[in-house]
Scaffold this motif. Structure first.
Motif, short mmCIF file in Angstrom:
data_model
loop_
_atom_site.label_atom_id
_atom_site.label_comp_id
_atom_site.label_asym_id
_atom_site.label_seq_id
_atom_site.Cartn_x
_atom_site.Cartn_y
_atom_site.Cartn_z
N ASP A 60 5.17 -51.61 24.54
CA ASP A 60 4.66 -51.85 25.89
C ASP A 60 3.20 -52.27 25.81
O ASP A 60 2.48 -51.84 24.92
CB ASP A 60 4.80 -50.58 26.74
CG ASP A 60 4.64 -50.88 28.23
OD1 ASP A 60 4.69 -52.07 28.61
OD2 ASP A 60 4.46 -49.92 29.01
N LYS A 105 9.64 -53.15 34.38
CA LYS A 105 9.91 -53.45 32.97
C LYS A 105 10.55 -52.25 32.25
O LYS A 105 11.36 -52.43 31.35
CB LYS A 105 8.63 -53.87 32.25
CG LYS A 105 8.08 -55.20 32.76
CD LYS A 105 6.85 -55.66 32.01
CE LYS A 105 5.62 -54.83 32.31
NZ LYS A 105 5.13 -54.96 33.69
N THR A 106 10.18 -51.05 32.70
CA THR A 106 10.70 -49.87 32.01
C THR A 106 12.22 -49.81 32.06
O THR A 106 12.87 -49.44 31.08
CB THR A 106 10.11 -48.58 32.64
OG1 THR A 106 8.72 -48.79 32.85
CG2 THR A 106 10.31 -47.39 31.73
N HIS A 139 6.49 -43.01 30.33
CA HIS A 139 7.76 -43.60 29.88
C HIS A 139 8.73 -42.51 29.46
O HIS A 139 9.90 -42.55 29.80
CB HIS A 139 7.52 -44.51 28.67
CG HIS A 139 6.97 -45.85 29.04
ND1 HIS A 139 7.50 -46.63 30.02
CD2 HIS A 139 5.94 -46.56 28.53
CE1 HIS A 139 6.81 -47.76 30.11
NE2 HIS A 139 5.86 -47.74 29.21
MG MG Z 1 4.89 -50.45 32.66
#
Ligand code: MG
Ligand code: ADP
Length: 722
Positions: A402, A303-304, A334
């Motif tokens: 997130d 997803k990042t 992140h």
């Molecule tokens: Mg993640």
């Protein structure tokens, strides 16, 4: 209409402390969400107790909650093993011991030998004879109530009788007239007042089973009203959003764009699912209405990268992007990844990535706030500090959240309006690489991308998050090896330690997650520390065992994480702080202690920390046996699901099945469960009815619609719009 609801007792104001200000009781009530009269009226009993009968001891079974009456034959205070009052009650059929650890002198008097009393409590067998711990005691012969006694869920500092009186008073005062005309309600459902009275004040011959029968017309009314309120508020939110404006992010997709350059520097190819999600997001971003999209994908689905691609599109269009994560560790992961990918590319444009958290030193933080304010920070990564009042963006156009369900609704609400230029940001023009955002007429909203690793099953998404668009990453990056999951009884710990040795011998690393033992962090910490010491002793000097827990100062946490990432720490013992986001591909074994205490999605998240590299990985779920606890039915179902599937969507489906939608959504919502009465797995017909009625009601009688939503959701209505 019901013929036999008992009459409500006289209204009685909730107790107030003398003088002004909020009493302790009021504070406790507020904690339960009980403020307006209607809140009290809608606060239904959690269960009912039958105090209408006195039974004979010979007729009772161990484990029953019983009410018996008799004479005290013996009463004494003993001091060993603990100070306690022990009285013996004889009801003519048998005797039972009454025990009290904390007692008042008055209780001692009440239970003096010869006293005739009525007691109520759970009866238990034992080698000293049958016992009732801490029974309630009344004088024998007190008139028996005719009906069941409602028991309300309460919290410390709020006694049951006080809460009960407050509910009665609220119910008596609450305006319960039909807002939605009765003919519009589902056929056969009772009126609201009748329904509530029926459930709050059971009539004499109504049985518990009747009150708990959710297909009863009283329940039907409550469920219908609740679902209607929920559908109305969703519809309102959707219509409001349609009227909102957001900056349209249309960037040229040429080779010089940040988006293209990012794809160029990646060490891998995006999966098909990632590409699809990226395109879906691009279409949303180009609109003048704010995006409201959920990106769901299993742990490790990448997803990042999708977030980074969305951020790149936003920056290409000349705007700022914010990315928030619920914990500092996750946010810093992140940050590390995004800086690695984007910083060199941004530097060429005179831009950079900023980092914002609550634990930052003031000076550093102010420096970061300054570059957010002047637009130099094209991307801002951090915890919820990112959206604090003080942070003024220059041209925010995209907010990415997130693990969205772990954020409070208030925090998500705080994002609203952030796309409008702050007045003082507009004045900081001198050194600004980008001009401030001009809002022609009205506030601008940022586009919103929410990410989640615990997918919402389709039926729920359709009915509940009807106003949410969803992108799904249903494909894992290539080269992942499935994680083998094993259940191991905790007394076989030695075997697990052997397994750890095996992994370490191959140069791999290991996670050991300690459970939440109780509410107290101090106790959890002590437990985790003990586990670390135990492992260090077993594994010998050559193995470095680290400890990570939520109480540690941030810098220390980061050092530990960095050491583990670098491989200088071999085993990481941790409380559940590593739940999300930690990415160490060399870790190949995850041990979860007291796995039966974890929720299913949490277990799945934890398991997702391994299997990120090429090595075969395993997850060991240690479960309690014997004295340290028993694995209940739901826990067994969770553990079984973990062994049987590694697929996040299947896990979510099972989770929903085990918990029911109310709890499932409630837990996701990190606050009060959204539906108190209706159950989306059984009330689909009522849901259809509500979905059908909501738009008509909103169009034809907007004032009734508003009144209805306000009655049911009150201040919570705001939440649902978030
Ligand atoms: Mg993640
Ligand atoms: P999650 O969806 O759980 O947040 P991440 O974004 O943390 O997953 O990605 C997990 C790991 O997979 C990261 O190390 C990431 O760099 C890597 N990754 C992401 N996309 C791909 C891809 N298409 N191919 C190979 N590895 C990828």
């Amino acid at each position: 209409m019901p013929a036999k609801s008992a009459v409500a007792p006289a209204p009685d104001a909730p107790p107030r402390a003398p003088g002004s200000g909020e009493s302790q009781v009021q504070r406790a009530l507020k904690k339960l969400g009980l403020v307006r009269d209607i809140d009290f009226a809608l606060y239904l009993p959690m269960r009912y107790e039958d105090e209408t009968r006195v039974v004979r001891l010979v007729d009772t079974r161990d484990g029953d909650t019983v009410q018996v009456e008799g004479v005290i034959t013996d009463s004494e205070v003993v001091f060993r093993p603990r100070r306690q009052l022990i009285a013996t009650l004889d009801d003519g059929s048998d005797t039972v011991q009454l025990r009290f650890f904390n007692f008042y002198p008055s209780q001692q008097k009440q239970l003096a030998p010869g006293a005739r009393v009525r007691v109520r409590g759970e009866i238990k067998g034992g080698f000293v004879g049958r016992t009732i711990m801490h029974p309630t005691v009344k004088a024998a012969g007190t008139p028996l109530p005719l009906a069941l006694t409602p028991i309300y869920s309460t919290i410390a500092g709020l006694a049951q009788p006080v809460l009960r009186r407050a509910v009665q008073a609220g119910l008596a005062r609450a305006p319960l007239h039909a807002i939605v005309p009765n003919p519009m309600m589902p056929e056969g459902a009772w009126g609201l007042r009748e329904a509530l009275s029926f459930l709050h004040y059971p009539a004499p011959d109504v049985a518990v089973a009747t009150l708990e029968d959710h297909s009863h017309p009283a329940w039907q009314r409550l469920k219908a009203e609740e679902l209607l309120a929920q559908q109305l508020s969703q519809l309102q939110a959707r219509r409001e959003r349609a009227a909102q404006r957001a900056p349209a992010l249309r960037a040229p997709a040429d080779a010089g764009s940040l988006h293209a350059q990012l794809l160029g520097v990646l060490p891998f190819q995006p999966t098909g699912a990632q590409q699809r999600a990226d395109r879906e997001i691009a279409i949303d971003l180009a609109r003048t209405q704010p995006m409201h999209r959920l990106l769901q994908g299993d742990v490790g689905s990448g997803k990042t990268l999708v977030a980074a691609l969305a951020a790149a599109r936003c920056i290409d269009a000349g705007f700022q992007c914010a990315l928030m994560a619920p914990t500092e560790i996750l946010a810093s992961q992140h940050f590390g990844k995004l800086v690695g990918w984007l910083d060199p590319l941004l530097a060429a444009r005179g831009l950079r990535v900023a980092w914002l958290t609550g634990s930052q030193k003031k000076k550093e933080r102010e420096a970061m706030e300054a570059i957010v304010g002047n637009g130099e920070a094209a991307l801002v990564v951090g915890t919820h500090a990112v959206i604090s009042e003080k942070v003024r963006f220059r041209r925010l156009a995209l907010a990415i959240v997130d693990e969205q369900h772990r954020f409070g609704v208030a925090q998500r609400l705080a994002l609203r309006g952030k796309a409008s230029p702050a007045p003082d940001a507009r004045t900081v023009t001198a050194a600004s690489p980008v001009p401030p955002l001009a809002a022609e007429g009205g506030a601008l909203e940022p586009h919103l991308l929410m990410m989640s690793a615990t997918p919402i099953p389709r039926t729920l998404a359709m009915s509940y998050y009807a106003d949410l668009d969803v992108s799904t990453l249903d494909e894992l990056p290539p080269g992942r090896t499935p994680v083998v999951t094993k259940l191991v009884a905790e007394h076989r710990r030695d075997e697990v330690i052997e397994r750890i040795r095996g992994q370490l011998a191959q140069g791999r690393q290991v996670y050991w997650v300690c459970p939440l033992i109780e509410e107290s962090e101090a106790v959890d910490l002590r437990n985790a520390t003990a586990t670390r010491d135990e492992l260090a002793e077993h594994l010998g000097d050559a193995v470095r065992v680290g400890l990570l827990h939520s109480r540690m100062p941030t810098a220390e946490k980061q050092t530990v994480m960095a050491d583990f990432t670098a491989g200088t720490l071999h085993v990481l013992v941790s409380t559940t702080v590593i739940e999300v986001g930690v990415d160490v591909p060399n870790a190949s074994l995850m041990v979860i202690e007291h796995a039966e205490r974890f929720g299913l999605s949490q277990l799945h998240q934890l398991r997702g920390r391994v299997g990120r590299g090429a090595a075969a990985s395993a997850c060991v779920l240690l479960y309690a046996t014997g004295d340290s606890g028993r694995v209940g039915e739901a826990a067994r179902a969770r553990l079984k699901a973990m062994v049987e599937t590694g697929d996040g969507f299947e896990i979510a489906r099972r989770d929903l099945e085990i918990r029911g939608p109310g709890e499932f959504l409630g837990a996701r919502q990190s606050g009060a469960p959204l539906l108190r009465f209706a159950d989306l797995s059984t009330d689909l017909l009522l849901l259809d009815w509500a979905r059908d009625l909501a738009p008509r009601l909103l169009d034809r009688h907007p004032e009734l619609a508003r009144e209805h939503v306000d009655r049911w959701l009150g201040t919570k209505a705001e939440y649902l719009k978030a």
